[in-house]
Design a protein around this motif. Structure first.
Motif, PDB file in Angstrom:
ATOM      1  N   ASN A 282      22.782   2.437 -26.696  1.00 47.98           N
ATOM      2  CA  ASN A 282      21.791   2.836 -27.749  1.00 47.98           C
ATOM      3  C   ASN A 282      22.403   3.111 -29.156  1.00 47.98           C
ATOM      4  O   ASN A 282      23.419   3.782 -29.142  1.00 47.98           O
ATOM      5  CB  ASN A 282      21.161   4.250 -27.504  1.00 47.98           C
ATOM      6  CG  ASN A 282      20.364   4.103 -26.004  1.00 47.98           C
ATOM      7  OD1 ASN A 282      19.295   2.815 -25.925  1.00 47.98           O
ATOM      8  ND2 ASN A 282      20.381   4.866 -25.221  1.00 47.98           N
ATOM      9  N   SER A 283      21.678   2.578 -30.035  1.00 53.13           N
ATOM     10  CA  SER A 283      22.414   2.789 -31.519  1.00 53.13           C
ATOM     11  C   SER A 283      20.977   3.471 -32.190  1.00 53.13           C
ATOM     12  O   SER A 283      20.158   2.631 -32.785  1.00 53.13           O
ATOM     13  CB  SER A 283      22.823   1.518 -32.051  1.00 53.13           C
ATOM     14  OG  SER A 283      23.569   1.900 -33.112  1.00 53.13           O
ATOM     15  N   TYR A 284      20.783   4.616 -32.465  1.00 55.73           N
ATOM     16  CA  TYR A 284      19.597   5.357 -33.050  1.00 55.73           C
ATOM     17  C   TYR A 284      19.782   4.820 -34.520  1.00 55.73           C
ATOM     18  O   TYR A 284      20.827   4.958 -35.265  1.00 55.73           O
ATOM     19  CB  TYR A 284      19.733   6.815 -32.644  1.00 55.73           C
ATOM     20  CG  TYR A 284      19.179   7.052 -31.494  1.00 55.73           C
ATOM     21  CD1 TYR A 284      17.665   7.439 -30.919  1.00 55.73           C
ATOM     22  CD2 TYR A 284      19.850   7.101 -30.254  1.00 55.73           C
ATOM     23  CE1 TYR A 284      17.286   7.633 -29.797  1.00 55.73           C
ATOM     24  CE2 TYR A 284      19.490   7.461 -28.943  1.00 55.73           C
ATOM     25  CZ  TYR A 284      18.213   7.611 -28.751  1.00 55.73           C
ATOM     26  OH  TYR A 284      17.648   7.772 -27.491  1.00 55.73           O
ATOM     27  N   LYS A 285      18.674   4.892 -35.085  1.00 55.56           N
ATOM     28  CA  LYS A 285      18.529   4.499 -36.535  1.00 55.56           C
ATOM     29  C   LYS A 285      17.705   5.794 -37.221  1.00 55.56           C
ATOM     30  O   LYS A 285      16.890   5.806 -36.478  1.00 55.56           O
ATOM     31  CB  LYS A 285      17.750   3.313 -36.741  1.00 55.56           C
ATOM     32  CG  LYS A 285      18.636   2.094 -36.114  1.00 55.56           C
ATOM     33  CD  LYS A 285      20.173   2.050 -36.691  1.00 55.56           C
ATOM     34  CE  LYS A 285      20.791   0.970 -35.683  1.00 55.56           C
ATOM     35  NZ  LYS A 285      22.175   0.798 -36.032  1.00 55.56           N
ATOM     36  N   PHE A 286      18.017   6.169 -38.163  1.00 56.86           N
ATOM     37  CA  PHE A 286      17.341   7.480 -38.742  1.00 56.86           C
ATOM     38  C   PHE A 286      16.523   7.259 -39.909  1.00 56.86           C
ATOM     39  O   PHE A 286      16.608   6.398 -40.677  1.00 56.86           O
ATOM     40  CB  PHE A 286      18.374   8.552 -39.149  1.00 56.86           C
ATOM     41  CG  PHE A 286      19.435   8.837 -37.821  1.00 56.86           C
ATOM     42  CD1 PHE A 286      19.097  10.096 -37.224  1.00 56.86           C
ATOM     43  CD2 PHE A 286      20.428   7.908 -37.455  1.00 56.86           C
ATOM     44  CE1 PHE A 286      19.921  10.232 -36.055  1.00 56.86           C
ATOM     45  CE2 PHE A 286      21.227   8.265 -36.223  1.00 56.86           C
ATOM     46  CZ  PHE A 286      20.936   9.389 -35.615  1.00 56.86           C
ATOM     47  N   SER A 287      15.560   8.245 -40.233  1.00 60.85           N
ATOM     48  CA  SER A 287      14.897   8.296 -41.477  1.00 60.85           C
ATOM     49  C   SER A 287      15.516   9.359 -42.295  1.00 60.85           C
ATOM     50  O   SER A 287      16.262  10.339 -41.336  1.00 60.85           O
ATOM     51  CB  SER A 287      13.495   8.410 -41.261  1.00 60.85           C
ATOM     52  OG  SER A 287      13.297   9.723 -40.493  1.00 60.85           O
ATOM     53  N   THR A 288      15.087   9.552 -43.429  1.00 70.24           N
ATOM     54  CA  THR A 288      15.798  10.877 -44.190  1.00 70.24           C
ATOM     55  C   THR A 288      14.978  12.243 -43.515  1.00 70.24           C
ATOM     56  O   THR A 288      15.845  12.983 -43.281  1.00 70.24           O
ATOM     57  CB  THR A 288      15.034  10.896 -45.481  1.00 70.24           C
ATOM     58  OG1 THR A 288      15.247   9.568 -45.907  1.00 70.24           O
ATOM     59  CG2 THR A 288      15.938  11.841 -46.655  1.00 70.24           C
ATOM     60  N   ASP A 289      13.799  12.236 -42.943  1.00 71.33           N
ATOM     61  CA  ASP A 289      13.234  13.356 -42.231  1.00 71.33           C
ATOM     62  C   ASP A 289      14.105  13.635 -40.928  1.00 71.33           C
ATOM     63  O   ASP A 289      14.336  14.792 -40.588  1.00 71.33           O
ATOM     64  CB  ASP A 289      11.702  12.945 -42.198  1.00 71.33           C
ATOM     65  CG  ASP A 289      11.060  13.403 -43.222  1.00 71.33           C
ATOM     66  OD1 ASP A 289      11.662  13.668 -44.419  1.00 71.33           O
ATOM     67  OD2 ASP A 289       9.861  12.947 -43.051  1.00 71.33           O
ATOM     68  N   SER A 290      14.239  12.526 -39.900  1.00 73.37           N
ATOM     69  CA  SER A 290      14.879  12.764 -38.811  1.00 73.37           C
ATOM     70  C   SER A 290      16.283  13.341 -38.886  1.00 73.37           C
ATOM     71  O   SER A 290      16.666  14.262 -38.241  1.00 73.37           O
ATOM     72  CB  SER A 290      14.681  11.784 -38.020  1.00 73.37           C
ATOM     73  OG  SER A 290      15.474  10.519 -38.424  1.00 73.37           O
ATOM     74  N   LEU A 291      16.817  12.897 -40.132  1.00 75.43           N
ATOM     75  CA  LEU A 291      18.326  13.222 -40.256  1.00 75.43           C
ATOM     76  C   LEU A 291      18.263  14.671 -40.634  1.00 75.43           C
ATOM     77  O   LEU A 291      18.929  15.377 -40.303  1.00 75.43           O
ATOM     78  CB  LEU A 291      19.052  12.331 -41.407  1.00 75.43           C
ATOM     79  CG  LEU A 291      20.212  12.429 -41.567  1.00 75.43           C
ATOM     80  CD1 LEU A 291      21.026  11.719 -40.252  1.00 75.43           C
ATOM     81  CD2 LEU A 291      20.609  11.317 -42.661  1.00 75.43           C
ATOM     82  N   SER A 292      17.390  15.258 -41.574  1.00 74.48           N
ATOM     83  CA  SER A 292      17.443  16.409 -42.069  1.00 74.48           C
ATOM     84  C   SER A 292      17.130  17.362 -41.060  1.00 74.48           C
ATOM     85  O   SER A 292      17.487  18.393 -40.808  1.00 74.48           O
ATOM     86  CB  SER A 292      16.430  16.657 -43.053  1.00 74.48           C
ATOM     87  OG  SER A 292      16.882  16.127 -44.127  1.00 74.48           O
ATOM     88  N   ALA A 293      16.016  17.069 -40.043  1.00 70.57           N
ATOM     89  CA  ALA A 293      15.731  17.773 -38.710  1.00 70.57           C
ATOM     90  C   ALA A 293      16.945  18.013 -37.892  1.00 70.57           C
ATOM     91  O   ALA A 293      17.164  19.198 -37.673  1.00 70.57           O
ATOM     92  CB  ALA A 293      14.495  17.249 -38.216  1.00 70.57           C
ATOM     93  N   LEU A 294      17.692  16.846 -37.753  1.00 70.15           N
ATOM     94  CA  LEU A 294      18.727  17.069 -36.862  1.00 70.15           C
ATOM     95  C   LEU A 294      20.005  17.854 -37.662  1.00 70.15           C
ATOM     96  O   LEU A 294      20.389  19.050 -36.669  1.00 70.15           O
ATOM     97  CB  LEU A 294      19.287  15.632 -36.669  1.00 70.15           C
ATOM     98  CG  LEU A 294      20.622  15.294 -35.904  1.00 70.15           C
ATOM     99  CD1 LEU A 294      20.441  15.651 -34.329  1.00 70.15           C
ATOM    100  CD2 LEU A 294      21.217  13.992 -36.152  1.00 70.15           C
ATOM    101  N   LEU A 295      20.132  17.759 -38.859  1.00 69.18           N
ATOM    102  CA  LEU A 295      20.928  18.735 -39.396  1.00 69.18           C
ATOM    103  C   LEU A 295      20.640  20.173 -39.448  1.00 69.18           C
ATOM    104  O   LEU A 295      21.304  20.968 -38.980  1.00 69.18           O
ATOM    105  CB  LEU A 295      21.249  18.406 -40.629  1.00 69.18           C
ATOM    106  CG  LEU A 295      22.254  17.088 -41.068  1.00 69.18           C
ATOM    107  CD1 LEU A 295      22.185  16.364 -42.291  1.00 69.18           C
ATOM    108  CD2 LEU A 295      23.718  17.362 -40.474  1.00 69.18           C
TER     109      LEU A 295
END
Ligand code: AVI
Length: 321
Positions: A282-295
């Protein structure tokens, strides 16, 4: 030979292969790609015209290195998770060493030979001291050396985090955060989800290139099982497949059985239906929102995001809070 009597060196690969191939749906974990040949093929992938991730990230480092180090407002000690041969990291190390005169770089990687190659290729950077650490940053404890009057800048680049499911990705970042103090920083490089300027077709081509390098990379996992476990995979009876899974925002790689067949693996015979697949990555692709939430979930706050004009890739600077 039974599982219990296998030499330890083959034990992990055999256990992993058996547990992934004796259940439905079948899967194999991506770490199995990276034997010597697989690592060579991955290096070739990074130079393919269709696979722009590596080039775009390097260009972002070149364009923004000074801004990144200025934003940190302090000399840094740099740590890198999964550094490999550290080819792209040189751009950042050059900029930091030039700025502060003396720089300690601590690359962490499971491959001792990759760290030796990193050491050799970075040797010319004036003021750089390299303290390599051979460890699997996911399963092994690791240590970060803190120097007086510096903050830690941790690098996790190349969209490596995209190869982990969200819960695993979050756990990796939380473990890293436990090594850091408030005010330390993380530079994270991730591939972005399709958008107005990034089509799904572009993404599919990146994982199914015209020259067939990614197909060879995917099939190399079967070559590895044949060689290391004396398995009986016929490579011509499987095809490389790359799929976009929109619901999960991830590229998937599979190996599809072209016929109904059985394959010997140690003391087991593994049955495949025609069309059945082994899910290999799997190679997940991020949005600005999903990235900020992860961080944020891992104790980091995003301070800067740099991306290319077509918004295909993002380099995010975040502070440990
Ligand atoms: C290492 N990793 C970030 C690559 C990726 O894009 O997921 C591995 C890869 N798989 C196929 N091509 C490249």
């Amino acid at each position: 030979m039974t599982t219990a009597t296998l030499p330890t060196v083959h034990g992990a690969v055999l256990q992993t292969a058996l547990s992934g191939l004796t259940v439905t749906p079948k899967s194999l974990p991506p770490w199995l790609f990276y034997d010597e040949r697989g690592s060579e093929l991955f290096e070739q992938i990074t130079a393919l015209p269709e696979y722009s991730l590596t080039r775009t990230e390097r260009a972002l480092f070149t364009a923004h290195a000074d801004e990144i180090f200025a934003a940190l407002q302090s000399p840094v000690t740099i740590v890198e998770l999964g550094a490999g041969t550290a080819t792209k990291t040189g751009v950042l190390l050059h900029a930091a060493a030039a700025r502060q005169g003396d720089l300690l770089y601590q690359p962490i990687d499971v491959s001792a030979s990759a760290l030796e190659a990193a050491d050799a290729s970075l040797a010319g950077i004036h003021g750089l001291r390299i303290q390599p650490h051979v460890a699997n940053y996911i399963t092994d404890p690791y240590v970060i050396t803190r120097q007086q009057d510096t903050k830690i800048l941790a690098l996790y680049i190349g969209s490596s985090i995209g190869n982990f499911a969200p819960a695993e990705a979050s756990a990796i970042l939380r473990t890293l955060r436990e090594h850091l103090l408030p005010g330390d920083a993380l530079l994270l490089g991730v591939d972005l989800a399709p958008g107005p300027q990034k089509s799904v077709a572009t993404l599919l081509a990146a994982y199914d290139d015209a020259a067939g390098v990614t197909a060879a990379f995917n099939k190399n996992i079967l070559t590895r099982l044949n060689r290391e476990l004396d398995a009986g995979f016929n490579l011509d009876a499987f095809a490389h497949r790359a799929r976009w899974n929109a619901a999960e925002s991830r590229m998937e790689m599979h190996l599809e059985s072209l016929t109904a067949q059985t394959v010997q693996l140690a003391d087991r015979r593994i049955a495949f239906a025609a069309g059945e697949t082994i899910h290999t990555e799997n190679s997940y692709k991020f949005s600005t929102d999903s990235l900020s939430a992860l961080l944020a979930g891992a104790g980091f706050s995003t301070t800067h995001t740099f991306h290319d004009s077509a918004q295909t890739f993002a380099v995010t600077l975040a502070t440990a809070v």
